[in-house]
Design a protein around this motif. Structure first.
Motif, PDB file in Angstrom:
ATOM      1  N   SER A 124     -21.920  -6.546 -94.362  1.00  0.00           N
ATOM      2  CA  SER A 124     -21.936  -5.591 -95.459  1.00  0.00           C
ATOM      3  C   SER A 124     -23.032  -5.745 -96.477  1.00  0.00           C
ATOM      4  CB  SER A 124     -20.619  -5.331 -95.894  1.00  0.00           C
ATOM      5  OG  SER A 124     -20.586  -4.226 -96.972  1.00  0.00           O
ATOM      6  N   LEU A 125     -23.472  -4.620 -96.956  1.00  0.00           N
ATOM      7  CA  LEU A 125     -24.423  -4.707 -97.930  1.00  0.00           C
ATOM      8  C   LEU A 125     -23.900  -4.148 -99.472  1.00  0.00           C
ATOM      9  CD1 LEU A 125     -27.394  -3.398 -96.020  1.00  0.00           C
ATOM     10  CD2 LEU A 125     -27.187  -5.701 -97.258  1.00  0.00           C
ATOM     11  N   ARG A 126     -22.525  -4.064 -99.338  1.00  0.00           N
ATOM     12  CA  ARG A 126     -21.733  -3.500-100.492  1.00  0.00           C
ATOM     13  C   ARG A 126     -20.909  -4.648-100.844  1.00  0.00           C
ATOM     14  NH1 ARG A 126     -19.386   2.150 -98.239  1.00  0.00           N
ATOM     15  NH2 ARG A 126     -21.166   2.822 -97.075  1.00  0.00           N
ATOM     16  N   ASN A 168     -16.528  -1.663 -91.717  1.00  0.00           N
ATOM     17  CA  ASN A 168     -18.021  -1.509 -92.036  1.00  0.00           C
ATOM     18  C   ASN A 168     -18.721  -0.819 -90.897  1.00  0.00           C
ATOM     19  OD1 ASN A 168     -17.682  -3.231 -89.954  1.00  0.00           O
ATOM     20  ND2 ASN A 168     -19.469  -4.903 -90.552  1.00  0.00           N
ATOM     21  N   ASP A 170     -19.495   2.014 -90.957  1.00  0.00           N
ATOM     22  CA  ASP A 170     -20.345   3.141 -91.513  1.00  0.00           C
ATOM     23  C   ASP A 170     -21.599   2.530 -92.188  1.00  0.00           C
ATOM     24  OD1 ASP A 170     -19.064   1.774 -93.527  1.00  0.00           O
ATOM     25  OD2 ASP A 170     -18.635   3.595 -94.737  1.00  0.00           O
ATOM     26  N   GLU A 171     -21.706   1.131 -92.061  1.00  0.00           N
ATOM     27  CA  GLU A 171     -22.862   0.506 -92.547  1.00  0.00           C
ATOM     28  C   GLU A 171     -23.975   0.022 -91.261  1.00  0.00           C
ATOM     29  OE1 GLU A 171     -22.611  -1.945 -96.018  1.00  0.00           O
ATOM     30  OE2 GLU A 171     -20.739  -1.893 -95.678  1.00  0.00           O
ATOM     31  N   ASP A 174     -27.394   1.272 -92.360  1.00  0.00           N
ATOM     32  CA  ASP A 174     -27.657   0.627 -93.566  1.00  0.00           C
ATOM     33  C   ASP A 174     -28.321  -0.762 -93.339  1.00  0.00           C
ATOM     34  OD1 ASP A 174     -27.043   2.833 -95.106  1.00  0.00           O
ATOM     35  OD2 ASP A 174     -25.337   1.930 -95.909  1.00  0.00           O
ATOM     36  N   LEU A 175     -27.423  -1.518 -92.547  1.00  0.00           N
ATOM     37  CA  LEU A 175     -27.761  -2.742 -92.011  1.00  0.00           C
ATOM     38  C   LEU A 175     -29.313  -3.142 -91.492  1.00  0.00           C
ATOM     39  CD1 LEU A 175     -24.262  -4.255 -91.208  1.00  0.00           C
ATOM     40  CD2 LEU A 175     -25.635  -5.193 -93.002  1.00  0.00           C
ATOM     41  N   GLU A 177     -31.636  -0.818 -91.406  1.00  0.00           N
ATOM     42  CA  GLU A 177     -32.764  -0.551 -92.428  1.00  0.00           C
ATOM     43  C   GLU A 177     -32.886  -1.747 -93.311  1.00  0.00           C
ATOM     44  OE1 GLU A 177     -31.382   3.472 -93.527  1.00  0.00           O
ATOM     45  OE2 GLU A 177     -32.438   4.284 -91.704  1.00  0.00           O
ATOM     46  N   TYR A 178     -32.008  -2.424 -93.715  1.00  0.00           N
ATOM     47  CA  TYR A 178     -32.205  -3.674 -94.279  1.00  0.00           C
ATOM     48  C   TYR A 178     -33.113  -4.717 -93.495  1.00  0.00           C
ATOM     49  CZ  TYR A 178     -31.089  -8.422 -96.267  1.00  0.00           C
ATOM     50  OH  TYR A 178     -31.216  -9.804 -96.928  1.00  0.00           O
ATOM     51  N   ASP A 181     -36.682  -3.440 -93.265  1.00  0.00           N
ATOM     52  CA  ASP A 181     -37.158  -3.721 -94.626  1.00  0.00           C
ATOM     53  C   ASP A 181     -37.684  -5.069 -94.808  1.00  0.00           C
ATOM     54  OD1 ASP A 181     -38.033  -2.840 -97.152  1.00  0.00           O
ATOM     55  OD2 ASP A 181     -36.420  -3.723 -97.889  1.00  0.00           O
TER      56      ASP A 181
END
Ligand code: SAM
Ligand code: SF4
Length: 330
Positions: A124-126, A168, A170-171, A174-175, A177-178, A181
């Motif tokens: 997770s990134l949160r 997680n 829903d991430e 996001d993961l 894209e991290y 990046d």
């Protein structure tokens, strides 16, 4: 010609994962119970025994060793001896799987010892969710650790994310894209029923690789890679990035036919298959004649005939495997 490890189904074993400790500074909900009883120190392999075992395997044709745990970077003394393992003749790759909490401190040591590739777990990134999933992990420390590792210039760094429904799922994007990046590979892992846990019902939290892949493909088409990897993972490329996107699917994709690996637990038990209890206890062999390599090699060669043809996992039943992942060496 040097010796090789070949099982009864004709598979060559050239990859070993060694768990160097069952201890960890995190308590990930899918991996450990909140209150864990760890093994007494004398029951786990000493650093010298880990070195001896690594040497025995490389003399038997093993080309890749992955050190895992528990958390390998919290194993006392390991960092001082890592170079000895990294320099073993015949070893092509020394790999580490880590939760990243100690990477700021140890990235340079790992690189100098000859570690070529790192797997870092990141679900997770949160920060609040990360803390909940690991029960006490500090996300910022792990992200700083990943940046420290990137600065060392490892050949590959891969993020491992276990995806759970209601947690997680829903991430997934996001993961990804991290990872894009930061130019890191990423693998999404299906949760495996290892060990009895009471934090959640694994049948409800289970999220298949196909579901994860679907979520990704709504935004990014995935292109199959020509090169196949041995083991439970399948990798894809992206049209607009160099990173590899993998799916580790022990439930939905049977990978046993080209299994090239065995594992050794922190107590020196050689596991011939992740999903079966077939194993041989190497610790008494190593302790009967400390430092002697031949008896260890003989025991490993003999164990090959125990490697089963395939594994069976069933989420609807009680776990057949009562070992926890931290003791197994994921
Ligand atoms: N502590 C290190 C880490 O977390 O990367 C190394 C050991 S950990 C047991 C190795 C990998 O196993 C991690 O990527 C973790 O997410 C994964 N893992 C642990 N328990 C699992 C389970 N029940 N199902 C699937 N993967 C699991
Ligand atoms: Fe520790 Fe890794 Fe298990 Fe998490 S997955 S509790 S970091 S051993």
């Amino acid at each position: 010609m040097s010796q090789q490890l070949i099982d009864d189904f004709g598979r060559t074993v050239d990859y070993v994962r060694i768990s160097v400790t069952d201890r960890c500074d995190f308590r990930c909900v899918y991996c450990m119970a909140e209150e864990m009883t760890f093994l007494p120190r004398e029951e786990i392999m000493s650093i010298e025994e880990i070195e001896l075992l690594s040497r025995a395997f490389t003399e038997l044709g093993v080309k890749r060793i992955r050190l895992t745990g528990g958390e390998p970077l919290v194993r006392r003394g390991l960092m001082d001896h890592l170079t000895n393992i990294g320099n073993l003749p015949g070893l092509e790759e020394l790999l580490i799987t880590t939760n990243g909490s100690q990477l700021v401190r140890y990235s340079e040591t790992l690189k100098q010892a000859g570690v070529t590739r790192l797997n870092v777990s990141l679900d997770s990134l949160r920060a609040d969710r990360f803390k909940a999933m690991t029960r006490n992990g500090d996300l910022n420390k792990v992200l700083a650790g990943i940046d420290a590792a990137r600065e060392q210039g490892f050949e590959h760094i891969k993020i491992n994310a276990v995806v759970m429904k209601g947690s997680n799922q829903d991430e997934v994007l996001d993961l990804l894209e991290y990872a894009r990046d930061k130019q890191l590979d990423i693998a999404y892992i299906e949760e495996m029923p290892l060990g009895n846990i009471d934090s959640h019902d694994r049948a409800l939290s289970f999220c298949s690789s196909d579901e994860v892949m679907e979520a990704i493909e709504e935004r990014y088409p995935l292109l199959p890679m020509a090169q196949k990897t041995a083991g439970p993972s399948r990798y894809f490329q992206m049209a607009d990035s160099d990173i590899r996107v993998g799916f580790i699917s022990p439930h939905t994709h049977n990978f046993c036919a080209d299994c090239n690996r065995v594992r050794v637990t922190a107590e020196g038990r050689l596991l011939l298959c992740l999903g079966n209890e077939h194993s041989v206890d190497l610790l008494p062999v190593m302790r009967a004649e400390p430092g002697a390599i031949e008896p260890v090699k003989v025991a490993i060669v003999k164990a090959m005939s125990l490697k089963p043809e395939r594994h069976y996992f069933d989420l609807s039943e009680e776990p057949q495997i009562l070992r926890f992942m931290n003791a197994t060496g994921g």
